[in-house]
Design a protein around this motif. Structure first.
Motif, PDB file in Angstrom:
ATOM      1  N   THR A  47     -46.334 -42.187 -85.857  1.00 15.21           N
ATOM      2  CA  THR A  47     -46.715 -40.794 -85.373  1.00 15.21           C
ATOM      3  C   THR A  47     -45.407 -40.344 -84.513  1.00 15.21           C
ATOM      4  O   THR A  47     -44.269 -41.395 -84.355  1.00 15.21           O
ATOM      5  CB  THR A  47     -47.674 -40.898 -84.484  1.00 15.21           C
ATOM      6  N   GLY A  48     -45.329 -39.308 -83.918  1.00 13.34           N
ATOM      7  CA  GLY A  48     -44.299 -38.781 -83.080  1.00 13.34           C
ATOM      8  C   GLY A  48     -44.745 -39.113 -81.690  1.00 13.34           C
ATOM      9  O   GLY A  48     -44.246 -38.590 -80.668  1.00 13.34           O
ATOM     10  N   ASP A  49     -46.047 -39.779 -81.304  1.00 10.58           N
ATOM     11  CA  ASP A  49     -46.505 -40.085 -80.081  1.00 10.58           C
ATOM     12  C   ASP A  49     -45.710 -40.855 -79.123  1.00 10.58           C
ATOM     13  O   ASP A  49     -45.085 -41.876 -79.745  1.00 10.58           O
ATOM     14  CB  ASP A  49     -47.840 -40.762 -80.282  1.00 10.58           C
ATOM     15  N   LEU A  50     -45.900 -40.592 -77.914  1.00 11.19           N
ATOM     16  CA  LEU A  50     -45.121 -41.637 -76.826  1.00 11.19           C
ATOM     17  C   LEU A  50     -45.989 -42.729 -76.949  1.00 11.19           C
ATOM     18  O   LEU A  50     -47.253 -42.760 -77.041  1.00 11.19           O
ATOM     19  CB  LEU A  50     -45.056 -40.803 -75.751  1.00 11.19           C
ATOM     20  N   ALA A  51     -45.424 -43.798 -76.564  1.00 10.12           N
ATOM     21  CA  ALA A  51     -46.172 -45.440 -76.279  1.00 10.12           C
ATOM     22  C   ALA A  51     -47.048 -45.593 -77.383  1.00 10.12           C
ATOM     23  O   ALA A  51     -47.891 -46.057 -77.216  1.00 10.12           O
ATOM     24  CB  ALA A  51     -46.489 -45.225 -74.972  1.00 10.12           C
ATOM     25  N   GLU A  52     -46.552 -45.275 -78.563  1.00 15.39           N
ATOM     26  CA  GLU A  52     -47.371 -45.689 -79.697  1.00 15.39           C
ATOM     27  C   GLU A  52     -47.240 -47.289 -80.053  1.00 15.39           C
ATOM     28  O   GLU A  52     -46.247 -47.699 -79.843  1.00 15.39           O
ATOM     29  CB  GLU A  52     -46.714 -45.112 -81.225  1.00 15.39           C
ATOM     30  N   LEU A  53     -48.540 -47.706 -80.152  1.00 14.78           N
ATOM     31  CA  LEU A  53     -48.720 -49.040 -80.423  1.00 14.78           C
ATOM     32  C   LEU A  53     -48.185 -49.286 -81.849  1.00 14.78           C
ATOM     33  O   LEU A  53     -49.077 -48.907 -82.588  1.00 14.78           O
ATOM     34  CB  LEU A  53     -50.052 -49.602 -79.885  1.00 14.78           C
ATOM     35  N   VAL A  54     -47.408 -50.422 -82.291  1.00 17.27           N
ATOM     36  CA  VAL A  54     -47.037 -50.437 -83.599  1.00 17.27           C
ATOM     37  C   VAL A  54     -47.978 -51.320 -84.609  1.00 17.27           C
ATOM     38  O   VAL A  54     -48.264 -51.136 -85.701  1.00 17.27           O
ATOM     39  CB  VAL A  54     -45.761 -50.770 -83.904  1.00 17.27           C
ATOM     40  N   CYS A  55     -48.628 -52.165 -83.825  1.00 11.15           N
ATOM     41  CA  CYS A  55     -49.662 -53.168 -84.647  1.00 11.15           C
ATOM     42  C   CYS A  55     -50.913 -53.291 -84.085  1.00 11.15           C
ATOM     43  O   CYS A  55     -51.808 -52.407 -83.798  1.00 11.15           O
ATOM     44  CB  CYS A  55     -48.735 -54.437 -84.631  1.00 11.15           C
ATOM     45  N   SER A  56     -51.111 -54.578 -83.194  1.00  5.20           N
ATOM     46  CA  SER A  56     -52.510 -54.754 -82.770  1.00  5.20           C
ATOM     47  C   SER A  56     -52.723 -53.701 -81.546  1.00  5.20           C
ATOM     48  O   SER A  56     -51.580 -53.014 -81.019  1.00  5.20           O
ATOM     49  CB  SER A  56     -52.412 -56.056 -82.084  1.00  5.20           C
ATOM     50  N   ASN A  57     -53.904 -53.351 -81.309  1.00  5.61           N
ATOM     51  CA  ASN A  57     -54.190 -52.429 -80.188  1.00  5.61           C
ATOM     52  C   ASN A  57     -54.619 -53.361 -78.899  1.00  5.61           C
ATOM     53  O   ASN A  57     -55.261 -52.746 -78.295  1.00  5.61           O
ATOM     54  CB  ASN A  57     -55.270 -51.532 -80.584  1.00  5.61           C
ATOM     55  N   SER A  58     -54.339 -54.618 -78.906  1.00  5.36           N
ATOM     56  CA  SER A  58     -54.780 -55.396 -77.720  1.00  5.36           C
ATOM     57  C   SER A  58     -53.626 -55.786 -76.971  1.00  5.36           C
ATOM     58  O   SER A  58     -52.521 -56.075 -77.277  1.00  5.36           O
ATOM     59  CB  SER A  58     -55.349 -56.594 -78.378  1.00  5.36           C
ATOM     60  N   PHE A  59     -53.765 -55.469 -75.569  1.00  6.18           N
ATOM     61  CA  PHE A  59     -52.896 -55.916 -74.441  1.00  6.18           C
ATOM     62  C   PHE A  59     -53.222 -57.484 -73.952  1.00  6.18           C
ATOM     63  O   PHE A  59     -52.969 -57.798 -73.012  1.00  6.18           O
ATOM     64  CB  PHE A  59     -52.785 -54.939 -73.335  1.00  6.18           C
TER      65      PHE A  59
END
Ligand SMILES: Cc1cc2nc3c(=O)[nH]c(=O)nc-3n(C[C@H](O)[C@H](O)[C@H](O)COP(=O)(O)OP(=O)(O)OC[C@H]3O[C@@H](n4cnc5c(N)ncnc54)[C@H](O)[C@@H]3O)c2cc1C
Length: 436
Positions: A42-54
């Motif tokens: 996407t063009g979103d800021l702070a896009e997570l590229v893979c896992s959605n886990s911190f």
């Protein structure tokens, strides 16, 4: 005077918000959506590229402690991650779209930040800069950067890692899957589990070993990131490797039999609506057709629809010990680096180095000479991480934060070491303001 932050990813957005709230004017340059990276969608800021886990939340785990430190020291993005949280047991998993929307709102709410949607193709030696362009830094900027650092002996370094597939919830066979968290931790089950019997597991391993991968060029071989190995690589390392890795069944008894299956594939919700699930730890560089063919042989995934296939990417990073000062400043320049370009691997580490680089640039703008000796308190996670990045190391490789990086004092018994490291961290945070 405006500060240039290049890269609207995790570390760049953290740094831009910190600097704006400390009274600076900031130009935040993000090249997407005009110029895409091979992994962002996407063009979103702070896009997570893979896992959605911190990753984990418990203070006794490295990522839990690092998160607590980030919270105490005033991270701007961490509270937004909590606000976009989706259930995932003891981990902080987030709805990536909701998170990016909150980051965009935060950036737009600061009049001191000007968001510039363009690719920066070369560094400006006269501008105070935070370079936060991540592992997928655009090629023209990477070439400019590496031609500058080659004078101080720093060559371009890179490694390969891979991302995991995502499937739609409605395409899963919920008669076969069961909902359960490992060891039943948490109030409600957040994970779906696909049980495999011995025969199914071995057939799966055989298929992976024989499968077609996207081939790396000969000079690129052997440069996989050990913390993010593709499943086919794990299968090749040993028949049991997956069963002791992402497919470990322990603590996940199937409620229909009461026993742990032979192996398990875990799926974690990708969004708050639970319409998408990612295959946890199933990063892969198999060709797309092969991924589909092998994964849909597994009971429970036979009709799986792939919202995203796994993929492999080249990650660029600096030879940080050679070219960065302890402040993450590129030697002899006005440029501070943050995020994975420094060799700090991981989402939480990107926030950490974003905050740290902002703190160091802020200090340099107040008093350049004093700032060179400015150090964060000893014993903090982020000081330990940045010391690792800049400590002389002929074979420098990216690393996640871990307890092994924290200092150990004389007299601490081995059995109490971790407890003392945590205590030292907590005490070191007291009264410390990184943007003060
Ligand atoms: C494929 C892949 C999968 C990963 N998976 C995980 C994971 O599952 N978990 C985890 O903890 N870590 C993961 N990482 C590692 C890493 O922690 C993340 O990539 C993290 O997002 C790094 O943060 P960052 O701020 O350094 O870079 P990013 O978040 O990538 O942000 C960099 C930004 O800079 C922009 N940019 C690049 N070049 C330019 C330019 N010339 N001009 C303007 N803008 C530019 C990019 O578009 C991007 O928005 C992964 C990395 C990759 C490449």
């Amino acid at each position: 005077m405006r500060i240039k932050v290049i890269g609207g990813g995790l570390s760049g957005c953290e740094a831009a918000l910190q600097l704006a709230d400390a009274g600076h004017e900031v130009d935040l340059h993000e090249m997407r959506p005009r110029v895409q990276t091979p992994a962002h969608k996407t063009g979103d800021l702070a896009e997570l590229v893979c896992s959605n886990s911190f990753k984990g939340l418990a203070r006794t785990g490295a990522h839990g402690l690092l998160k607590e430190e980030l919270g105490r020291l005033g991270s701007k993005l961490l509270p937004l991650a909590y606000a976009a949280r989706v259930p995932a047991g003891e981990s902080l998993a987030i709805d990536r779209e909701a998170f990016s929307a909150k980051v965009r709102e935060a950036v737009e709410s600061r009049s001191a930040i000007r968001l510039v949607r363009e690719e920066v193709r070369a560094l400006d030696p006269d501008a105070w800069t935070i370079l936060a362009t991540g592992p997928l830094t655009s090629e023209s900027l990477a070439q400019d950067l590496f031609s500058r650092v080659s004078e101080s002996g720093g060559k371009r370094l890179f490694f390969f890692d891979s991302i995991a597939p995502v499937v739609t919830a409605e395409s899963l066979d919920h008669e076969i899957l069961y909902a359960r968290n490992r060891w039943d931790k948490g109030d409600a089950p957040d994970f779906l589990n696909v049980p495999l019997n011995e025969e199914e597991y071995h057939a799966f391993v055989d298929a992976l070993v024989a499968a077609d991968t996207v081939e790396a060029k000969p000079f690129e071989k052997g440069q996989l990131f050990e913390g993010c190995l593709p499943i086919e690589e794990m299968a090749r390392r040993g028949r049991e490797t997956l069963r002791f890795g992402p497919m470990r069944p322990i603590g996940l008894p199937d409620p229909r039999t009461g026993a742990d299956p032979f192996a398990v594939i875990q799926l974690r919700a990708e969004n708050a609506q639970k319409t998408l699930y990612n295959l946890v730890g199933f990063q892969t560089r198999l060709k797309w057709g092969t991924q589909k063919e092998i994964l849909t042989r597994i009971p429970g995934l036979r009709a799986a629809e792939f919202a995203r296939f796994g993929a492999m990417h080249r990650n660029t990073f600096l030879d940080a010990p050679k070219v960065l000062e302890h402040t993450l400043r590129l030697k002899g320049t006005k440029i501070f680096c943050a995020g994975q370009i420094t060799g700090a691997e991981g989402y939480t580490e990107a926030l950490s180095t974003g905050l740290y680089a902002a703190s160091m640039l802020h200090a340099a703008l107040r008093d350049e000479t004093a700032a060179r000796n400015f150090r964060w308190p000893e014993g903090t996670c982020i000081r330990a991480l940045t010391e690792h990045l800049t400590y002389p190391n002929a074979d420098f490789q990216p690393m996640n934060f871990n307890f092994g990086l924290l200092p150990v004092r004389d007299g601490w018994r081995k059995s109490q070491r971790k407890e003392m490291q945590i205590k030292t961290c907590v005490e070191a945070w007291e009264g410390f303001d990184p943007m003060g």
